[in-house]
Write an enzyme that holds these catalytic residues in place. Structure first.
Site, PDB file in Angstrom:
ATOM      1  N   ASN A 182      -6.905  -2.990  -2.643  1.00 17.35           N
ATOM      2  CA  ASN A 182      -7.938  -1.972  -2.753  1.00 17.35           C
ATOM      3  C   ASN A 182      -7.723  -1.123  -4.008  1.00 17.35           C
ATOM      4  O   ASN A 182      -6.791  -1.344  -4.778  1.00 17.35           O
ATOM      5  CB  ASN A 182      -7.963  -1.119  -1.477  1.00 17.35           C
ATOM      6  CG  ASN A 182      -9.362  -0.699  -1.091  1.00 17.35           C
ATOM      7  OD1 ASN A 182     -10.149  -0.299  -1.938  1.00 17.35           O
ATOM      8  ND2 ASN A 182      -9.664  -0.774   0.191  1.00 17.35           N
TER       9      ASN A 182
ATOM     10  N   THR B  84      11.893   3.250   1.633  1.00 19.64           N
ATOM     11  CA  THR B  84      13.095   3.413   0.811  1.00 19.64           C
ATOM     12  C   THR B  84      14.123   2.318   1.051  1.00 19.64           C
ATOM     13  O   THR B  84      15.061   2.184   0.265  1.00 19.64           O
ATOM     14  CB  THR B  84      13.752   4.774   1.097  1.00 19.64           C
ATOM     15  OG1 THR B  84      14.122   4.840   2.483  1.00 19.64           O
ATOM     16  CG2 THR B  84      12.797   5.928   0.761  1.00 19.64           C
TER      17      THR B  84
ATOM     18  N   GLY C 204      -3.085   2.779   3.147  1.00 20.39           N
ATOM     19  CA  GLY C 204      -3.386   3.600   1.989  1.00 20.39           C
ATOM     20  C   GLY C 204      -2.263   4.575   1.660  1.00 20.39           C
ATOM     21  O   GLY C 204      -1.663   5.190   2.538  1.00 20.39           O
TER      22      GLY C 204
ATOM     23  N   HIS D  82      16.168   5.777 -12.575  1.00 23.11           N
ATOM     24  CA  HIS D  82      16.749   6.607 -13.639  1.00 23.11           C
ATOM     25  C   HIS D  82      18.095   7.121 -13.157  1.00 23.11           C
ATOM     26  O   HIS D  82      18.311   7.291 -11.947  1.00 23.11           O
ATOM     27  CB  HIS D  82      15.820   7.781 -13.976  1.00 23.11           C
ATOM     28  CG  HIS D  82      14.460   7.351 -14.407  1.00 23.11           C
ATOM     29  ND1 HIS D  82      14.161   7.019 -15.701  1.00 23.11           N
ATOM     30  CD2 HIS D  82      13.310   7.176 -13.705  1.00 23.11           C
ATOM     31  CE1 HIS D  82      12.887   6.666 -15.792  1.00 23.11           C
ATOM     32  NE2 HIS D  82      12.355   6.754 -14.594  1.00 23.11           N
TER      33      HIS D  82
ATOM     34  N   ARG E 101      10.261   4.101   9.024  1.00 25.20           N
ATOM     35  CA  ARG E 101      11.128   3.577  10.083  1.00 25.20           C
ATOM     36  C   ARG E 101      10.317   2.629  10.952  1.00 25.20           C
ATOM     37  O   ARG E 101       9.116   2.825  11.149  1.00 25.20           O
ATOM     38  CB  ARG E 101      11.673   4.717  10.937  1.00 25.20           C
ATOM     39  CG  ARG E 101      12.686   5.582  10.222  1.00 25.20           C
ATOM     40  CD  ARG E 101      13.253   6.656  11.146  1.00 25.20           C
ATOM     41  NE  ARG E 101      14.411   7.314  10.563  1.00 25.20           N
ATOM     42  CZ  ARG E 101      14.358   8.286   9.667  1.00 25.20           C
ATOM     43  NH1 ARG E 101      13.201   8.723   9.236  1.00 25.20           N
ATOM     44  NH2 ARG E 101      15.462   8.835   9.189  1.00 25.20           N
TER      45      ARG E 101
END
Length: 199
Positions: free
Chosen positions: A94, A174, A151, A124, A189
């Site tokens: 999308n 993550t 989304g 970084h 999770r």
């Protein structure tokens, strides 16, 4: 301004260092040319999308490293290089995908990518000195087949998401997610296990 020689004894180009997953300086003339090429092709794709879809798909095929059959991507599409992105057959994307492909981004077949998803491979240094010196690196992202990202999902560097997994809108992924689960939240999770089609 760089205050240290972080590359002493290493004669590789910044692009070679980047592709190897090592620290490099992004503000490099060779990389600048490739970034500009990607920006031009992404804009050509956006401009052609409403007027000449076949031409738009040709621009997209030139931009991306690999484009499967029957892939549909609503512009705008934001990439760093494009050439490090592979998308499998029948995947649908999308509006407003940001895919920063300093490292490879692999999207499987039959995936659904919601609006304004971010796939972010760059990293970084946490240490202030190297970060001030503009060092950058990256870790690849991989989505299995039939993955659905809602989304606004953000996928962080180095993450892999298994086949059939669903990630709820707005989640920040993550860590790796296994196949056949639903995940949500920040950080994402697992909230539910899906029955595998193979079961």
């Amino acid at each position: 301004m760089t205050t240290a020689d972080h590359f002493a004894g290493d004669d590789r180009t910044m692009r070679e260092r980047m592709l190897a997953g090592d620290c490099y300086i992004a503000d490099d003339p060779e990389l600048g040319v490739l970034l500009h090429r990607a920006a031009v092709l992404a804009e050509r794709y956006r401009a052609a999308f409403a007027e000449d879809y076949e031409a738009a798909v040709r621009h997209l095929g030139e931009l991306l490293g690999e484009l499967g059959d029957d892939v549909f991507i609503r512009p705008p599409l934001y990439v760093d290089y494009g050439s490090n992105i592979r998308i499998g057959d029948r995947t649908s994307v999308n509006y407003g995908l940001t895919a920063l492909d300093v490292a490879p981004i692999v999207i499987g077949a039959d995936c659904q990518i919601g609006p304004h998803v971010q796939l972010l491979t760059p990293t970084h240094p946490v240490e202030p000195g190297p970060r001030r010196d503009k060092l950058e690196a990256a870790k690849p992202i991989a989505l299995g087949d039939n993955v659905w990202l809602g989304g606004g999902v953000i996928v962080c560097p180095g993450v892999a998401i298994g086949d059939n997994t669903v990630v709820g809108a707005g989640a920040v992924v993550t860590r790796d997610l296994p196949a056949n689960v639903v995940a949500a939240g920040n950080p994402a999770r697992v909230v539910r296990t899906l029955e595998s089609e193979d079961a």
